[in-house]
Design a protein around this motif. Structure first.
Motif, PDB file in Angstrom:
ATOM      1  N   PHE A 357      20.504 -37.849  10.997  1.00  0.00           N
ATOM      2  CA  PHE A 357      19.088 -37.547  10.795  1.00  0.00           C
ATOM      3  C   PHE A 357      18.647 -37.896   9.380  1.00  0.00           C
ATOM      4  N   ALA A 358      19.419 -37.452   8.405  1.00  0.00           N
ATOM      5  CA  ALA A 358      19.037 -37.680   7.011  1.00  0.00           C
ATOM      6  C   ALA A 358      19.048 -39.160   6.651  1.00  0.00           C
ATOM      7  N   ALA A 359      19.892 -39.948   7.340  1.00  0.00           N
ATOM      8  CA  ALA A 359      20.041 -41.364   6.999  1.00  0.00           C
ATOM      9  C   ALA A 359      19.018 -42.265   7.683  1.00  0.00           C
ATOM     10  N   LEU A 360      18.171 -41.706   8.558  1.00  0.00           N
ATOM     11  CA  LEU A 360      17.175 -42.552   9.224  1.00  0.00           C
ATOM     12  C   LEU A 360      16.195 -43.116   8.200  1.00  0.00           C
ATOM     13  N   PRO A 361      15.975 -44.425   8.211  1.00  0.00           N
ATOM     14  CA  PRO A 361      14.989 -44.992   7.285  1.00  0.00           C
ATOM     15  C   PRO A 361      13.583 -44.460   7.571  1.00  0.00           C
ATOM     16  N   ALA A 362      12.722 -44.510   6.584  1.00  0.00           N
ATOM     17  CA  ALA A 362      11.335 -44.074   6.759  1.00  0.00           C
ATOM     18  C   ALA A 362      10.668 -44.840   7.893  1.00  0.00           C
ATOM     19  N   ASP A 363       9.872 -44.131   8.662  1.00  0.00           N
ATOM     20  CA  ASP A 363       9.113 -44.693   9.789  1.00  0.00           C
ATOM     21  C   ASP A 363      10.003 -45.257  10.889  1.00  0.00           C
ATOM     22  N   THR A 364      11.260 -44.792  10.935  1.00  0.00           N
ATOM     23  CA  THR A 364      12.164 -45.139  12.022  1.00  0.00           C
ATOM     24  C   THR A 364      12.429 -43.886  12.849  1.00  0.00           C
ATOM     25  N   ASN A 376       7.720 -47.077  30.923  1.00  0.00           N
ATOM     26  CA  ASN A 376       7.612 -45.714  31.438  1.00  0.00           C
ATOM     27  C   ASN A 376       8.851 -44.922  31.039  1.00  0.00           C
ATOM     28  N   ALA A 377       8.649 -43.907  30.188  1.00  0.00           N
ATOM     29  CA  ALA A 377       9.777 -43.147  29.672  1.00  0.00           C
ATOM     30  C   ALA A 377       9.301 -41.791  29.156  1.00  0.00           C
ATOM     31  N   LEU A 378      10.247 -40.865  29.040  1.00  0.00           N
ATOM     32  CA  LEU A 378      10.065 -39.603  28.330  1.00  0.00           C
ATOM     33  C   LEU A 378      11.169 -39.520  27.300  1.00  0.00           C
ATOM     34  N   ALA A 379      10.822 -39.242  26.047  1.00  0.00           N
ATOM     35  CA  ALA A 379      11.815 -39.327  24.982  1.00  0.00           C
ATOM     36  C   ALA A 379      11.672 -38.185  23.981  1.00  0.00           C
ATOM     37  N   LEU A 380      12.816 -37.721  23.471  1.00  0.00           N
ATOM     38  CA  LEU A 380      12.866 -36.807  22.337  1.00  0.00           C
ATOM     39  C   LEU A 380      13.320 -37.619  21.137  1.00  0.00           C
ATOM     40  N   MET A 381      12.435 -37.768  20.153  1.00  0.00           N
ATOM     41  CA  MET A 381      12.659 -38.700  19.053  1.00  0.00           C
ATOM     42  C   MET A 381      12.666 -37.963  17.708  1.00  0.00           C
ATOM     43  N   ALA A 382      13.587 -38.373  16.829  1.00  0.00           N
ATOM     44  CA  ALA A 382      13.699 -37.814  15.487  1.00  0.00           C
ATOM     45  C   ALA A 382      13.325 -38.882  14.470  1.00  0.00           C
ATOM     46  N   GLY A 383      12.597 -38.479  13.435  1.00  0.00           N
ATOM     47  CA  GLY A 383      12.235 -39.406  12.365  1.00  0.00           C
ATOM     48  C   GLY A 383      11.194 -38.815  11.439  1.00  0.00           C
ATOM     49  N   ASN A 384      11.170 -39.288  10.218  1.00  0.00           N
ATOM     50  CA  ASN A 384      10.203 -38.809   9.226  1.00  0.00           C
ATOM     51  C   ASN A 384      10.233 -37.290   9.084  1.00  0.00           C
ATOM     52  N   GLY A 385      11.449 -36.717   9.177  1.00  0.00           N
ATOM     53  CA  GLY A 385      11.597 -35.279   9.035  1.00  0.00           C
ATOM     54  C   GLY A 385      11.072 -34.483  10.207  1.00  0.00           C
TER      55      GLY A 385
END
Length: 481
Positions: A357-364, A376-385
């Motif tokens: 999580f901490a290593a994800l680049p900004a806006d990724t 067509n999808a349902l997603a749980l996404m992490a990024g930008n804190g």
């Protein structure tokens, strides 16, 4: 063959059975399975593992094997870029490949699909295929035409064998698979609508003394139809084991239906006194899956590359690297982003992944998604804190909810689904304590996800600029009833 394996085909070469199936819009294209007993199958590769044939763009359907003089041929369907559906051929020195593509053999204006090769009564090899007339509200003739000595082009004139002219067949006949028995050619074929909630697929049979006819349809058709467990059985290939006869075909499991897709079944038949094939109670006798544990997935990304079971949208194969127990997935900016996916086996399950999580680049953004197709999808996404639940429908993306997460090195995401329809999401910063993701209702509705001809996949995804990378530590999928 549990999971989404439509239009399965099987052939025995030496002491080994080889099988494949439609891959549609998922790569790698046309899985290759091997077995010694028709029951225990090992995925050993793909006909087109990385690069697609230059001429083809989509609709990779209905592969069929033919083997001759030590060479294996795959006759298959694909759509010409910007054009019609065609039957094409690829060949290899070994059933496991590598395969060399020879391009299309036939592509009629309405489309040509479901190629099958068989020698006639004189030993001349013919291609059998369906003209896809139902795509333009016309009849669907089954054609035959001779193949050249190289088995890579048609010669002579085409002959129509029969078309859909019986009530149960509805708008089409297709999926021809032929076998010769006691001086007769038998054609097992599918009729009516194949896919989705309203499917009415079933299997019929016709026979002829000569390959080019005249053909007689069995008066008791369909010989294989739905029951309380399996729906819409059809499009299969005949094989033998120890003097017993089987059809490897697909059907929907009633409890999961379109959410898992059409699964590969082995149905035994016998020959009656009049010489026609008969299935017990005219329906699949395969029991429901009971040992779901053997289909659980716990991929810790060992080794140096993704396993053969992973898939991606065709023409969108992402850049991946596997090392030190981690999957590094290069992001893509469009829609959901880069996708690597696994088939589902039930409509009720839990899935999870741990990512950096901490290593994800900004806006990724990176995460876990239930994917019908790239639109067509349902997603749980992490990024930008943050953590966000994304709703992607008909290509339009909507953020259903967003929460901020305290800074942490890794984050574990979880997706739960019941009956393919109700989705709930949670996360953990320690891998043990779960926090639910609040949404407007208790569960998000995912009924819209499956395309008409495919089941839902579970995917790891990464959206962002192409130079950005998301790192995943595992992928876990637990099937439930």
């Amino acid at each position: 063959m549990p999971g989404d394996h439509p239009d399965p085909t099987v052939i025995k070469i030496g002491d080994t059975y080889w099988a494949s199936a439609t891959s549609a819009e998922w790569g790698a294209v046309f899985p290759l399975f091997s077995s010694k007993n028709l029951l225990d199958w090992e995925l050993v590769g793909h006909v087109f593992p990385d690069k697609l044939p230059d001429w083809a763009g989509s609709n990779f359907w209905a592969p069929e094997f033919y083997q001759e003089n030590g060479r294996t041929y795959i006759y298959y369907t694909a759509r010409k870029k910007g054009g019609m559906l065609c039957v094409a051929v690829a060949s290899a020195d070994h059933p496991a490949g590598p395969y060399h593509d020879h391009g299309p053999l036939v592509g009629q204006e309405a489309g040509s699909i479901d190629g099958f090769a068989i020698p006639d009564e004189h030993g001349d090899l013919y291609l059998i295929w369906k003209e896809d007339g139902n795509s333009c509200y016309q009849e669907t003739p089954i054609w035959a035409q001779r193949l050249n000595d190289e088995r890579t082009a048609l010669i002579g004139e085409a002959t129509e064998l029969f078309t859909n002219d019986v009530r149960w067949e509805g708008p089409l006949v297709e999926g021809s698979a032929l076998v010769r028995h006691n001086g007769w050619f038998y054609m097992f074929y599918a009729g009516n609508s194949c896919c989705g909630k309203g499917c009415q697929y079933a299997t019929g049979v016709a026979r002829s003394r000569a390959l080019l006819g005249p053909w007689e349809k069995y008066a008791q058709n369909p010989i294989l139809d739905s029951n309380d467990t399996w729906k819409c059985p059809g499009h299969g290939t005949v094989t033998e084991l120890d003097g017993r006869w089987f059809l490897l075909h697909h059907a929907y499991f009633k409890q999961s239906h379109e959410f898992v897709g059409r699964q590969g079944l082995l149905s035994e038949f016998t020959w009656n006194a009049e010489g026609w094939p008969e299935f017990v109670r005219r329906s699949p006798q395969a029991p429901p899956l009971t040992d779901l544990g053997r289909l659980h997935v716990a991929d810790e990304f060992e080794g140096s590359r993704l396993g053969l079971e992973w898939q991606w949208p065709i023409n969108q194969q992402p850049a991946t690297a596997v090392a030190n127990g981690q999957l590094h997935l290069s992001a893509e900016p469009s829609r959901l982003g880069a996708v690597v996916a696994r088939r589902t086996h039930t409509a009720t399950y839990k899935a999870a992944t741990t990512l950096d999580f901490a290593a994800l680049p900004a806006d990724t953004f990176a995460g876990l998604a239930a994917v019908g197709d790239p639109y067509n999808a349902l997603a749980l996404m992490a990024g930008n804190g943050q953590l966000q639940v994304w709703h992607l429908k008909s290509g339009k993306q909507q953020c259903l909810t967003s929460i901020f997460v305290e800074p942490c090195a890794t984050l574990t995401l979880r997706l739960e689904v019941w009956g393919g329809q109700r989705y709930r999401f949670a996360y953990s910063t320690d891998g043990a304590t779960w926090q639910p993701i609040p949404t407007e209702s208790f569960a998000v509705n995912g009924t819209y996800l499956p395309p008409w001809d495919r089941g839902v996949r579970l995917a790891l995804v990464a959206q962002g600029e192409a130079e950005a990378t998301a790192t995943f530590h595992n992928f876990i999928l637990r099937n439930q009833r």
